[in-house]
Design a protein around this motif. Sequence first.
Motif, PDB file in Angstrom:
ATOM      1  N   TYR A   1     -24.196 -64.764 -34.817  1.00 27.13           N
ATOM      2  CA  TYR A   1     -22.974 -64.164 -34.135  1.00 27.13           C
ATOM      3  C   TYR A   1     -22.223 -62.777 -33.488  1.00 27.13           C
ATOM      4  O   TYR A   1     -22.337 -62.606 -32.339  1.00 27.13           O
ATOM      5  N   LEU A   2     -22.387 -62.038 -34.678  1.00 24.79           N
ATOM      6  CA  LEU A   2     -21.902 -60.720 -34.289  1.00 24.79           C
ATOM      7  C   LEU A   2     -23.050 -59.831 -33.351  1.00 24.79           C
ATOM      8  O   LEU A   2     -23.116 -58.969 -32.725  1.00 24.79           O
ATOM      9  N   ASN A   3     -24.732 -60.405 -33.774  1.00 28.54           N
ATOM     10  CA  ASN A   3     -26.379 -59.684 -32.687  1.00 28.54           C
ATOM     11  C   ASN A   3     -25.602 -59.812 -30.981  1.00 28.54           C
ATOM     12  O   ASN A   3     -25.190 -59.377 -30.479  1.00 28.54           O
ATOM     13  N   SER A   4     -24.906 -61.533 -31.565  1.00 27.49           N
ATOM     14  CA  SER A   4     -24.821 -61.667 -29.380  1.00 27.49           C
ATOM     15  C   SER A   4     -23.198 -61.540 -28.949  1.00 27.49           C
ATOM     16  O   SER A   4     -23.235 -60.233 -28.283  1.00 27.49           O
ATOM     17  N   ALA A   5     -22.092 -60.418 -30.403  1.00 27.62           N
ATOM     18  CA  ALA A   5     -21.415 -60.255 -29.460  1.00 27.62           C
ATOM     19  C   ALA A   5     -21.820 -58.296 -29.515  1.00 27.62           C
ATOM     20  O   ALA A   5     -20.815 -57.779 -28.461  1.00 27.62           O
ATOM     21  N   GLN A   6     -22.230 -58.246 -30.176  1.00 28.05           N
ATOM     22  CA  GLN A   6     -22.567 -56.781 -30.009  1.00 28.05           C
ATOM     23  C   GLN A   6     -23.609 -56.340 -28.896  1.00 28.05           C
ATOM     24  O   GLN A   6     -23.705 -55.476 -28.747  1.00 28.05           O
ATOM     25  N   GLU A   7     -24.242 -57.354 -28.456  1.00 26.64           N
ATOM     26  CA  GLU A   7     -25.058 -57.287 -27.105  1.00 26.64           C
ATOM     27  C   GLU A   7     -24.395 -56.988 -26.283  1.00 26.64           C
ATOM     28  O   GLU A   7     -24.240 -56.185 -25.759  1.00 26.64           O
ATOM     29  N   THR A   8     -23.128 -58.151 -26.403  1.00 26.05           N
ATOM     30  CA  THR A   8     -22.622 -57.822 -24.584  1.00 26.05           C
ATOM     31  C   THR A   8     -21.432 -56.720 -24.752  1.00 26.05           C
ATOM     32  O   THR A   8     -21.245 -56.207 -24.018  1.00 26.05           O
ATOM     33  N   SER A   9     -21.163 -55.960 -26.397  1.00 29.72           N
ATOM     34  CA  SER A   9     -19.991 -54.783 -26.177  1.00 29.72           C
ATOM     35  C   SER A   9     -21.129 -53.892 -25.892  1.00 29.72           C
ATOM     36  O   SER A   9     -20.660 -52.684 -25.351  1.00 29.72           O
ATOM     37  N   LYS A  10     -22.904 -54.201 -26.271  1.00 25.73           N
ATOM     38  CA  LYS A  10     -23.626 -53.386 -25.660  1.00 25.73           C
ATOM     39  C   LYS A  10     -23.413 -51.865 -24.187  1.00 25.73           C
ATOM     40  O   LYS A  10     -23.338 -51.196 -23.682  1.00 25.73           O
ATOM     41  N   MET A  11     -23.714 -53.509 -23.226  1.00 25.06           N
ATOM     42  CA  MET A  11     -23.880 -53.648 -22.074  1.00 25.06           C
ATOM     43  C   MET A  11     -22.992 -52.583 -21.768  1.00 25.06           C
ATOM     44  O   MET A  11     -22.671 -51.799 -20.524  1.00 25.06           O
ATOM     45  N   LEU A  12     -21.648 -53.276 -22.094  1.00 23.28           N
ATOM     46  CA  LEU A  12     -19.454 -53.417 -21.240  1.00 23.28           C
ATOM     47  C   LEU A  12     -19.854 -51.062 -22.049  1.00 23.28           C
ATOM     48  O   LEU A  12     -19.368 -50.772 -20.926  1.00 23.28           O
ATOM     49  N   GLN A  13     -20.161 -50.972 -23.010  1.00 24.50           N
ATOM     50  CA  GLN A  13     -20.530 -49.400 -23.761  1.00 24.50           C
ATOM     51  C   GLN A  13     -21.532 -48.286 -22.605  1.00 24.50           C
ATOM     52  O   GLN A  13     -21.053 -47.814 -22.314  1.00 24.50           O
ATOM     53  N   MET A  14     -22.368 -49.363 -22.163  1.00 25.04           N
ATOM     54  CA  MET A  14     -23.606 -48.264 -21.278  1.00 25.04           C
ATOM     55  C   MET A  14     -22.420 -48.431 -19.569  1.00 25.04           C
ATOM     56  O   MET A  14     -22.233 -47.203 -19.433  1.00 25.04           O
ATOM     57  N   VAL A  15     -21.888 -49.568 -19.367  1.00 21.87           N
ATOM     58  CA  VAL A  15     -20.947 -49.393 -18.328  1.00 21.87           C
ATOM     59  C   VAL A  15     -19.916 -48.447 -18.097  1.00 21.87           C
ATOM     60  O   VAL A  15     -19.845 -47.859 -17.556  1.00 21.87           O
TER      61      VAL A  15
END
Length: 435
Positions: free
Chosen positions: A292-306
């Motif tokens: 679950y953490l990896n899934s949440a962090q993937e979403t966060s990583k995309m937002l962080q890149m934007v």
Amino acid sequence: MSSFDLINMAVRNLWKRKMRTFLTVLGVIIGTASIVVMISVGIGMNEGYKTQIEEMGSLTVINVNVPYSADTSKNKEKVELNAKTLEQISQITGVEAVTPVKQDYFTIIDGRYVYDTSVMGILPETMEQMGFKVQSGRTLQEGDSMAIVLSAYALEGFYNPKLSWQYRWNSSQSIEINPYEDKFQITYDNSYGTKDMDKSIKPKKVEVVGVMNETDQNSYVTIMSLKDLEKIVAEREKYQKKQDNPNNNSSQNSKKGVYDRAMVKVTDMNDVEDIQKIIKDMGFETYSLVDYLNSAQETSKMLQMVLGAIGAISLFVAAIGIANTMVMSIYERTREIGVMKVIGATVSDIRRLFLTEAAFIGFMGGLVGMGLSFGVSKIVNVVSANMGRGDSISMIPIWLAIVGVGFATLVGVLAGFFPAVRATKLSALAAIKTE
């Protein structure tokens, strides 16, 4: 030309044009603050996800299940969670502890009140290792016998079984349960306390040692020793055979030594995914909170890149400002550059001078921008706290502060490189003649 002379001359040249220097540095300040704050929001989101998931349970615990097909992809042989396979799992490098798990449904009795609950049986000495959290009391410990940790919702869930269904909920609101003072029992007779109860089934005394935390992913279950749970299950099956009960729904995993699932404690969170893969290769299904953490962090990583890209635009505009300032400086100081060449300054000295000035603009802008970032981050977190969020939205770790200042300095150097090269190519005689 010594480094000290170089820096001294660069500072004096920038100071002569204070307003232009200030405006250029201001652009770097805004650019640095923008990109750092944007990235810090992404980091804060990552930490927030991690904190929320950790409240549900341990990030270093793997849940292991037997697949429905109960066979492996290689040899199609039936797989079971038994003593042999659990021993194999415990021998995997990085595994700290393993407990088999059985789950069943029983009734907890407190005087004339009852509470129907799912009961999970584990090795009591592993309860704390497996990340189970209690809101009061303690976890199970080695040597505990007929001890339970109640479900987080048990204290509001007891009811009088003699009341009709429509009155039970209202009556349960006024029932006062003292988990550490009342005398509790457990039974597999789900009709206990009603006219249909079987008086031949004798409830067993249990001691409540704790109450589960509501934030735990297993908050809805009552925990007890696996050994005690298996004794009650064995007694129920013996009773059902004696009654020749056609509704006997005990599964094959109710047999002793074969388990519904298991929990594996891993020493390091970074090893969880690798150990999950090893267990999957044994033919079992696995899942953990790390998934679950990896899934949440993937979403966060995309937002962080934007967000980082948006901040980077501001820094790019600042780089253009630095380049413009340095080019204008060359035009204004053409004669000065010619004089420097005539009196013996090398091409390298002139290039270093202009690069030093550009780097100084980037460094000062990055330094002040970092201070501004910390201030903005603090304000954002205070506003967030006042709105009811307990965790920090923006987090600026030390490494980000260092990288932010370094990156701003690097941008300054890169922006000043072309003007510095241009300055070195000026003819000394032509430069001196320039008015």
